[in-house]
Design a protein around this motif. Structure first.
Motif, mmCIF file in Angstrom:
data_model
loop_
_atom_site.group_PDB
_atom_site.id
_atom_site.type_symbol
_atom_site.label_atom_id
_atom_site.label_comp_id
_atom_site.label_asym_id
_atom_site.label_seq_id
_atom_site.Cartn_x
_atom_site.Cartn_y
_atom_site.Cartn_z
ATOM 1 N N ARG A 86 44.053 57.554 -23.517
ATOM 2 C CA ARG A 86 44.775 57.209 -22.281
ATOM 3 C C ARG A 86 46.263 57.019 -22.553
ATOM 4 O O ARG A 86 47.111 57.402 -21.739
ATOM 5 C CB ARG A 86 44.172 55.945 -21.672
ATOM 6 C CG ARG A 86 42.749 56.144 -21.147
ATOM 7 C CD ARG A 86 42.155 54.863 -20.608
ATOM 8 N NE ARG A 86 42.896 54.382 -19.439
ATOM 9 C CZ ARG A 86 42.641 53.214 -18.819
ATOM 10 N NH1 ARG A 86 41.690 52.430 -19.290
ATOM 11 N NH2 ARG A 86 43.334 52.857 -17.775
ATOM 12 N N ARG A 89 39.066 55.843 -26.817
ATOM 13 C CA ARG A 89 39.407 56.123 -25.406
ATOM 14 C C ARG A 89 40.771 55.554 -25.053
ATOM 15 O O ARG A 89 41.564 56.190 -24.339
ATOM 16 C CB ARG A 89 38.320 55.532 -24.504
ATOM 17 C CG ARG A 89 38.533 55.796 -23.016
ATOM 18 C CD ARG A 89 37.466 55.069 -22.225
ATOM 19 N NE ARG A 89 36.154 55.671 -22.401
ATOM 20 C CZ ARG A 89 35.005 54.987 -22.357
ATOM 21 N NH1 ARG A 89 35.018 53.669 -22.190
ATOM 22 N NH2 ARG A 89 33.857 55.616 -22.489
ATOM 23 N N TYR A 90 41.056 54.354 -25.536
ATOM 24 C CA TYR A 90 42.335 53.701 -25.251
ATOM 25 C C TYR A 90 43.508 54.565 -25.722
ATOM 26 O O TYR A 90 44.494 54.758 -24.996
ATOM 27 C CB TYR A 90 42.359 52.334 -25.928
ATOM 28 C CG TYR A 90 43.670 51.592 -25.810
ATOM 29 C CD1 TYR A 90 44.198 51.255 -24.564
ATOM 30 C CD2 TYR A 90 44.387 51.212 -26.946
ATOM 31 C CE1 TYR A 90 45.396 50.572 -24.450
ATOM 32 C CE2 TYR A 90 45.584 50.530 -26.846
ATOM 33 C CZ TYR A 90 46.085 50.211 -25.590
ATOM 34 O OH TYR A 90 47.274 49.537 -25.494
ATOM 35 N N TYR A 91 43.397 55.130 -26.930
ATOM 36 C CA TYR A 91 44.474 55.973 -27.444
ATOM 37 C C TYR A 91 44.576 57.279 -26.666
ATOM 38 O O TYR A 91 45.681 57.807 -26.465
ATOM 39 C CB TYR A 91 44.280 56.234 -28.940
ATOM 40 C CG TYR A 91 44.951 55.184 -29.777
ATOM 41 C CD1 TYR A 91 44.480 53.872 -29.784
ATOM 42 C CD2 TYR A 91 46.075 55.477 -30.540
ATOM 43 C CE1 TYR A 91 45.104 52.891 -30.528
ATOM 44 C CE2 TYR A 91 46.703 54.499 -31.289
ATOM 45 C CZ TYR A 91 46.215 53.205 -31.282
ATOM 46 O OH TYR A 91 46.853 52.243 -32.017
ATOM 47 N N LEU A 98 36.905 45.628 -29.168
ATOM 48 C CA LEU A 98 36.520 46.845 -28.455
ATOM 49 C C LEU A 98 35.483 47.609 -29.270
ATOM 50 O O LEU A 98 35.431 47.504 -30.491
ATOM 51 C CB LEU A 98 37.745 47.739 -28.234
ATOM 52 C CG LEU A 98 38.894 47.176 -27.404
ATOM 53 C CD1 LEU A 98 39.996 48.226 -27.277
ATOM 54 C CD2 LEU A 98 38.430 46.715 -26.038
ATOM 55 N N GLU A 135 35.655 52.646 -27.157
ATOM 56 C CA GLU A 135 36.760 52.081 -26.384
ATOM 57 C C GLU A 135 38.079 52.177 -27.160
ATOM 58 O O GLU A 135 39.140 52.404 -26.564
ATOM 59 C CB GLU A 135 36.451 50.633 -26.022
ATOM 60 C CG GLU A 135 35.359 50.499 -24.969
ATOM 61 C CD GLU A 135 34.826 49.080 -24.838
ATOM 62 O OE1 GLU A 135 34.188 48.781 -23.809
ATOM 63 O OE2 GLU A 135 35.038 48.270 -25.777
ATOM 64 N N ASN A 136 38.038 51.993 -28.482
ATOM 65 C CA ASN A 136 39.244 52.155 -29.297
ATOM 66 C C ASN A 136 39.800 53.570 -29.164
ATOM 67 O O ASN A 136 41.001 53.767 -28.952
ATOM 68 C CB ASN A 136 38.920 51.880 -30.766
ATOM 69 C CG ASN A 136 39.156 50.448 -31.185
ATOM 70 O OD1 ASN A 136 40.274 50.068 -31.530
ATOM 71 N ND2 ASN A 136 38.094 49.647 -31.153
#
Length: 246
Positions: A102, A98-100, A91, A95-96
């Motif tokens: 979410r 953003r993932y957290y 990622l 993206e890393n």
């Protein structure tokens, strides 16, 4: 605020004592340093604080929350930068983070706004949209910090964040930690680097052989040891120069 009371953790069916009756407090608006040689028990202590490890005995309160009773609530309350960093290499940095965001249930607009803030504050513009595979240590630490703070936690735990960083990145990291302190956050910093403690920490908890050898402000530790430098005080208070990496 963090309150740890008589924390104990053993491994190998009790044969190896990693943390032995460790007690300390970390206050809001301060940086508290966990200082000790490699293998002293600092990382094990942090892992108990953020519920990765369960204490054999003892108690923890984070902002009045008991991790044993409410482990998910603790995870939402804490921002954690672990020693492994743990980025997803396929990622991008964005993206890393953003993932957290979410995972913490933040809406898209809030996530993107906070990512933009971290890009500016941590100077991540050159690599925010690159895959993290091949990142330098400094770049990885910056992503790990942004990921840990995406949900705006009041309490932040960092495990040896400056390991492997160059001088300029270390200076930038220290200034960022001072900003967290000025915002009234509780910051706990695990380290074995004396200069880091001297530059940043309001209170110091010295851990050696799994126990608290001493705690207090730098001035209090100097007075207690009768030494003139923090390094000499550290060596005297733990009773050894083994593992000291200034």
């Amino acid at each position: 605020m963090i309150e740890a009371k008589a924390l104990r953790k053993t491994f190998n069916k009790g044969k190896v004592v990693a943390v032995d009756e460790v007690s300390f407090s970390a206050r809001d608006g301060q940086i508290t340093g966990l200082l000790g040689p490699n293998g002293a028990g600092k990382t094990t202590t942090l892992r108990m604080l953020y519920t990765l490890l369960k204490p054999d005995s003892g108690g923890i309160k984070v902002d009045g929350i008991d991790p044993a009773a409410e482990p998910l609530k603790i995870k939402r309350a804490l921002g954690v930068v672990p020693d492994s960093r743990g980025l997803y290499d396929r990622l991008t940095a964005r993206e890393n983070i953003r993932y957290y965001g979410r995972l913490h249930g933040l809406d898209k607009a809030t996530i993107e706004r906070r990512i933009d803030e971290f890009v500016r504050v941590l100077d991540m513009g050159e690599f925010i949209d690159r895959k993290t595979d091949g990142f330098s240590q400094g770049q990885r630490v910056k992503v790990a910090i942004a990921r840990a703070l995406i949900h705006d936690p009041r309490t932040v735990l960092l495990d040896e964040p400056s390991n492997g960083l160059d001088v300029m990145t270390t200076r930038a990291l220290r200034e960022f930690l001072r900003q967290l302190k000025s915002q009234g956050r509780c910051v706990v910093l695990s380290t074995h680097i004396m200069q880091e403690v001297a530059a940043l920490c309001d209170r110091i908890v010295i851990i050696a052989h799994g126990r608290v050898a001493a705690e207090g402000t730098a001035d209090e530790l100097l007075a207690r040891s009768g030494e003139k430098t923090l390094e000499d005080a550290f060596v005297k208070l733990i009773g050894s120069d083994e593992g000291l990496l200034a």
